[in-house]
Design a protein around this motif. Sequence first.
Motif, PDB file in Angstrom:
ATOM      1  N   LEU A 123       1.043  -1.203   0.093  1.00 55.11           N
ATOM      2  CA  LEU A 123      -0.027   0.022   0.206  1.00 55.11           C
ATOM      3  C   LEU A 123       0.876   1.184   0.013  1.00 55.11           C
ATOM      4  O   LEU A 123       0.536   2.303  -0.854  1.00 55.11           O
ATOM      5  CB  LEU A 123      -0.903  -0.017   1.254  1.00 55.11           C
ATOM      6  N   THR A 124       1.851   1.156   0.693  1.00 55.76           N
ATOM      7  CA  THR A 124       2.948   2.342   0.819  1.00 55.76           C
ATOM      8  C   THR A 124       3.390   2.496  -0.766  1.00 55.76           C
ATOM      9  O   THR A 124       3.218   3.820  -1.280  1.00 55.76           O
ATOM     10  CB  THR A 124       4.099   2.129   1.695  1.00 55.76           C
ATOM     11  N   ASN A 125       3.983   1.687  -1.230  1.00 61.78           N
ATOM     12  CA  ASN A 125       4.642   1.635  -2.370  1.00 61.78           C
ATOM     13  C   ASN A 125       3.225   2.153  -3.635  1.00 61.78           C
ATOM     14  O   ASN A 125       3.662   3.160  -4.418  1.00 61.78           O
ATOM     15  CB  ASN A 125       5.177   0.316  -3.182  1.00 61.78           C
ATOM     16  N   ASP A 126       2.116   1.551  -3.495  1.00 64.51           N
ATOM     17  CA  ASP A 126       1.102   1.949  -4.414  1.00 64.51           C
ATOM     18  C   ASP A 126       0.937   3.717  -4.108  1.00 64.51           C
ATOM     19  O   ASP A 126       0.452   4.408  -5.090  1.00 64.51           O
ATOM     20  CB  ASP A 126      -0.278   1.570  -4.078  1.00 64.51           C
ATOM     21  N   ASN A 127       0.923   3.983  -3.056  1.00 61.18           N
ATOM     22  CA  ASN A 127       0.797   5.334  -2.691  1.00 61.18           C
ATOM     23  C   ASN A 127       1.780   6.287  -3.225  1.00 61.18           C
ATOM     24  O   ASN A 127       1.785   7.465  -3.962  1.00 61.18           O
ATOM     25  CB  ASN A 127       0.502   5.727  -1.219  1.00 61.18           C
TER      26      ASN A 127
END
Length: 1820
Positions: free
Chosen positions: A1371-1375
């Motif tokens: 999720l962090t990488n997606d953000n």
Amino acid sequence: MTSEYYPYSKYTRVWIPDADDVWKAAEIVKDYKDGDPVLHLKLEDETPLEYTVGPKSNPLPFLRNPDILVGENDLTALSYLHEPAVLHNLRVRFIESNHIYTYCGIVLVAINPYQQLQIYGEEVIEAYSGQNMGDMDPHIFAVAEEAYKQMARDERNQSIIVSGESGAGKTVSAKYAMRFFATVGGSANDANVEEKVLASSPIMEAIGNAKTTRNDNSSRFGKYIQIGFSRHYHIIGANMRTYLLEKSRVVFQAEDERNYHIFYQLCASASLPEFKDLSLTSAEDFTFTSLGENIFIEGVNDAEDFKKTREAFALLGIKESSQISIFKVVASILHLGNVEICSERDGESCRISRDDLHLQHFCRLLGVEQKQMEHWLCHRKLATSAETYVKKMSSKQATNARNALAKHIYARMFDWIVEHINMSLQTSSKQHSFIGVLDIYGFETFEVNSFEQFCINYANEKLQQQFNSHVFKLEQEEYMKEQIPWTLIDFYDNQPCIDLIEARLGILDLLDEECKVPKGTEQNWAQKLYKQHSSSAHFQKPRMSNISFIIIHFADKVEYQCEGFLEKNRDTVYEEQINILKASQFQLVADLFNEKDDVTPPKSSRVNVRAAKSVPKGPNREHRKTVGHQFRSSLHLLMETLNATTPHYVRCIKPNDEKEAFLFDSRRAVQQLRACGVLETIRISAAGYPSRWTYPDFFSRYRVLLKKSDMMSSDKKQVCRNLLETLIKEPDMFQFGKTKIFFRAGQVAYLEKLRTDKFRAACIKIQKTVRGWLQRVRYRKIRKSAITLQRYGRGYLARRYAEFLRLSRAALICQKQYRMVRDRRAFLRVRQAVVTIQAYSRGMYTRRIYKEFLLHHKAMIIQRSVRGWMARKKFQRARTAAVIIQCAFRRMRAKKQLKQLKIDARSAQHLKNLNSGMENKIVQLQRKMDDQSKGYRNQNEQLLHQNSSLGSEVNKLQKQLELMKSQQVEGGQLLSLQEELERLREELKEANAERKRMEEEHGSEKLTLQQRVEELETENSLLKSEKEELNQRILQSSQRSEVDGSSASQREASLQTELDAERQRYQNLLKEFSRLEQRYDNLKEEVSLSKFQPGHRRDPSNQSSLESDSNYPSISTSEVGDTEDAIQLVEEIGVENAAMDISLFMKLQKRVRELETERKRLQLSVDKMEELNKRKSSETRSPASEQEKADLAYNNLKRQELETENKKLKNDMNALSKAVAERASQNNSSNELQDSYNLLLSQLKSANEELDARKEEVLILRTQIISTAQLLEKNDLIDSNNVPEVNNSKEPVDKEEAVKAYHGLCESKKLLEAQLQSQARKHKDELEALHTQNELLKDDIEKKQEIINSYSSLSPEAQVEYSIQQEITRLTNDNLDLKELVEKLEKNERKLKKQLRIYMKKVQELEAAQAAAQSSRSRPELSRQVTVQRKEKDFEGMLEYYKEDEALLLKTLISDIRPNTVSATVPCLPAYILFMCIRHADYINDDQKVESLLTSTINAIKKVLKKNNNDFEMTSFWLANTSRLLHCLKQYSGDEAFMTQNTGKQNEHCLKNFDLAEYRQVLSDLSIQIYQQLIKVAEGIIQPMTVSAMLESESIPSLAGVKTMGYRNRSSSMDMDAGGPTSYTLEALIRQMGQFHSIMRDHGLDPEIVGQVVRQLFHCINAVTLNNLLLRKDVCSWSSGMQLRYNTSQMEEWLRANNLYQSKAAATLEPVIQAAQLLQVKKKTTQDAEAICSLCTSLTTQQIVKILNLYTPLNEFEERVTVSFIRNIQNNLQERNDPPQLLLDTKQQFPVLFPYTPSALSLETLHIPATLGLDFLTRV
């Protein structure tokens, strides 16, 4: 003295003689009265003793000083001055406090500790530099500083006389003194004279020092080094004089002694390749080095010392060849000692074997003939008046001659080295003054004393005489200065002893006379001495010997053995041996033995000199001066030098003969104290008034003895007079001077006794009062307790009765309430029933009325709805009819208009009207193209030489161009493009198929992963039940985690320390760079003074500012835009690989860009040249070539536009496609993200297609304009030549329309070609993107497979944690990816907008140029219109200036501005103005202007700071402005990291064209340099105030006590005539800090920077205060600790008041706070020691022990710190790993950090005051 005072009363402590300890302490147990024969004493071990007292034989014992005076820095401060007091004070300081230095008047007594002490570092030199001698603890540096200061103040040469016996530490003391001068008075240029002076020490120690039984590094010669200083008191040179080298040590050493160090060093290094020719082995193999039977010294590495010796030779400029020659001479002496001399049978002659290897080596090394040397070693020549003959020598005589030769060679070599050292230390500059350091032997007495001891003691007699006279002179000057009656003091005068030695017919004269007698003997000389001096008081004849004599020196009796005196005085060396050495083939060996008086012509003098030396008169002249005569002459010269200087004395004491560390042998110490004159100084001081007090100090110390009425008087002097006249009845016991009170010996002890009695009486009174108060308090407590008991008893009975009354009353109340409640409930029940019946009845009637009203209301609603429906129907029918009528009418009118428009469209007049406005524009475009063609011709001429070097590439391009043209002519290009298009379509289909297959595989994998996730979720639900069980374990592990957390915090602290250290190293390098830059500027100024070159030269091949004053590489801002390419390449190859060699990567990339740009430029030049050639050749062709010209123009424009825009657009599109593809590949597990990717890709494609279409339209429009302009030009030419033909022609209009239609077809054809090419490029890019996506998908699958494998191997609990962690990471990488995608899209949008603005600007300029070319008279109007349009724009926060006004801008804003000029404006106004100018230069895309302005700004700031290098206000002002300019460059750089806090308007003002990151680094370095200069200026102001404010000023009045002071405090180097040193208070220091803070705050300096400045200044205050505390005994007391703690609390309060407590400044005061607490806490028990160890965490063990040793009680009631307590402290602190330095580094600087602080100021609202004179700046 009062009659009540009896010195020898009960409990008085005395000193009595002792055979072992010299003096022993005792206490009187019974009062002594005059005439008593016995004094009853008690020793320290409680042993009683009856001490016999007699008026002559056994006088009364010496009195002991009070304990408060024991351990004084200065022996003259003692109340009782005598030998036992001096000895005891030295013992206490040396043994208990480990203080090796003590003052004794003008003498510094230095006791050898036989241990390395950490008290000689650079920080100690810094602490003593500039300090008065009496203010600090005794130290050799204090004496050196005193000499240096007096030399500068009095303009008089100085001398430091270091004396003492062997092993006392003379050489080390002299070395440290010279080291101090080298540090404080370092040379002002690059000569490094101070290093050379220090480098002479290892050389002289190697050739002049040796191991003796008393000292491992004993100097066997005396030396006097004169260190020369310039007018500015910098070292400019030095000179060395030596005295009486012990030559006999070369050939003889006693047991357990060694020869000179150089022999052993050379033998230890014999294995080196360059020393193979010396034929040396171990020192044990040579006679001259093995006589002492021990060739090693413990802890000494001879090989390492030899390296240092060679390095010192090299530093002094002695060539390598000369060094090798010196080492050959040393080796030859060793070989000479091993030459075996064999005795013949007759005993009168001897011989040397011809095969003797050592003789061969000796002759080879010295370059002499072996045969001659072999002969003259065994023979000697005797010359008479008639003849000369050769005589054989016996074996003993030959051995003596060999030894004499060895000694002579070594002595000559020693003199040669000293001479060359002096030559190296000489200077051409004029010597203004000098300081001499005399390192000479002390008084010596052995069991057998010979000629050397006689000369040494003779020299000490002369020095003692000079010392006595100097001490007597100083005492006399002190009395005269204070206007005290001078009485003659009798002191020992050793002039009779000196006359005995050196007067006419003295010992030396008789010795020289006996040496001249041909057959003189020691016995004859001794008889002459007995006869001549038997009547002298200083000469005695021994009873049991006739070949010795006794001299009574000032120190002791010494018996000298006459044997060897004559030989050593003659120093006989045979002339024949010397002549052989003079004939050496080595120049250095020959020079050793040539006399200085010989005048030698330059080339051929050597042979003549040798011949001249064969005359017998030569040796007589050579040896006319004996050793004694030479020594007497040099000693007289030395005394003349010393008498012409101000002497300073250092007496070195050897505490024991065992060389044990801190072991004090009283007998050995007393011998040396008597011999070196310390006790004589004490005696002279004691004969007068040794104790001296200033009036304020005396009043402060003894005011307790005054009455209250006397203390009210304002005249302190009169108060002191009255007090002394009252207390001391004998007026001769004290004298009143101008500034001081003088006391006889013992009077201060008497005053101390009175003061102690006063305090004791006061204590008794206080105890009495306190005890009475305690008893009264106890009685009151008992009485109060009885009253309390009675009160509580009575209260208890009263409460019982009250409880009975309350119960009775409660029963009555309960009965009353019960009856009332019963009756009330019955009433309420009846009333409730009545109310209920009424409510139901009223409700029924009300509901009936409501129903009737509701029926009426519904009927009305029905009626209203029906009537409304009928009205609406009627209106709708009427409106429909009206609309139908309107539509019919409008249709009829539109048909009529359509018919008319069709008729008009068929006419040619319509086209003419459309093109009528383009004629003028076409003409103007044609003229502009002509101007451009002229410019192209000029460029062609400039590129001719480049075309020659790139001819091969041009030919290749021409061939390609011809091939393309031929393909165009044949029409095959379109077919090939179509085929390529079909091929690309097929590849695209294949890629789509592959993509679908990958998507299917990915979908299946996604399903499996979803199933796996479901399984994991089920497992997770099972694991949740186990979670509760693990909670207890987690609680247990939390305790361990706390320990781990502490370790983590320690690791974090260590990492932070490493970061600070790294930042510190960088800033130190930056500081060193600024120093070197300053030095470079100084050298450049010196060069400019000698030679001035006007103008400015610039290397055309180097477009950088390396020659500017900034010394930073210039930044070519035109290349900054290419950094996006570099970033793209870094992304492609990976950050790790790019980081390996990023500098090389950037250089190669820059070179590739330059070559690519050059190739494109050359290609354009070639195309333009061909175009011009074609135009010239086609001028004579038919009108049919006009179409080709139009095509050529179209191609040129197309190529020009595409080549300039294609690269950027293509890179942007590729970057965006690649970013989106990576985003999609990383998140292909989600169908929604895949759809969003497809949508973005389709939008990107449509945007690109729209952009290409617009480009083609622009190109078509330009082509039409060019072609039309060419047609009009040709038509104009035809009209001017054949006007009638044109007028008479009647060509139809349809022909023109046909031509235009043909042109339109051609244009459409080219448009299709361009579209096909663009489509092909798009397909190719899409294919590359698909390939990239395919690879990314593969990598992603592999990574996920690895994750699954690793996941399956984990435990269930770890799997849950891992899955959660992976989900959070995803999720962090997606953000982050989404943010990056948005940022890239926004960036692309800004670029497109920027390009659009540029195109619009170009179109406007083109239109303006066309209009200007049409009519020259309309030009002013057009320009005015443009100006009006610019004024209508909003202000963008930029300032425009002309290039020629740059110097005026910098002069106004930087060079001439003063801080008070802009004090009423916005802080950092110059920085804002400069940045607004930089913004405008960036806006107009002028890289040279940006570069010039920034570089000139940096140089101007440096010049201003150099000019005002001591101005705190100016430095702070430019630190604030430089940091603000740096923040502005960051805030408006366009980087997202710096734009988060900006407003929307500020983001619009960001820099558009240039990336100034490198200039930001330059400004950051400049800010660091300014910060360091600011700290330097502030510390220079703060340091002189610190000691006085923190340690000396009485912030708490009447707290500090005053002790008696010694000679150093009485008459030190303080300039009393000038009012003494300036005294500062704590308030002044705080006021100065407040001034600094207000200046920095007013200048707008960032609060973080202000905090760092304050922290650095507080560190300086702490370091200076603590260093002085550690070096001053007078401030180490309980009251000083209280005073210091109060001062530090005031400093902390100032921090809180100014909101600076969070700046870590208070933490820097922690060491001095702990030192103050250490002075205040108890220091007795083991618990106290443990408390001190836990308290003093910021102090090192050495500092704690030092403070405890220095702790001095000011009253009798305080106790000293015992040695056992200090040892306990040391044992408790053994585990600490503290640094060895005692003092803090005052020059240490914390690494500065400039945090990013954006400004909230809007640039467009900035107001520039008119007073600055910046009218030449224009707002934009």
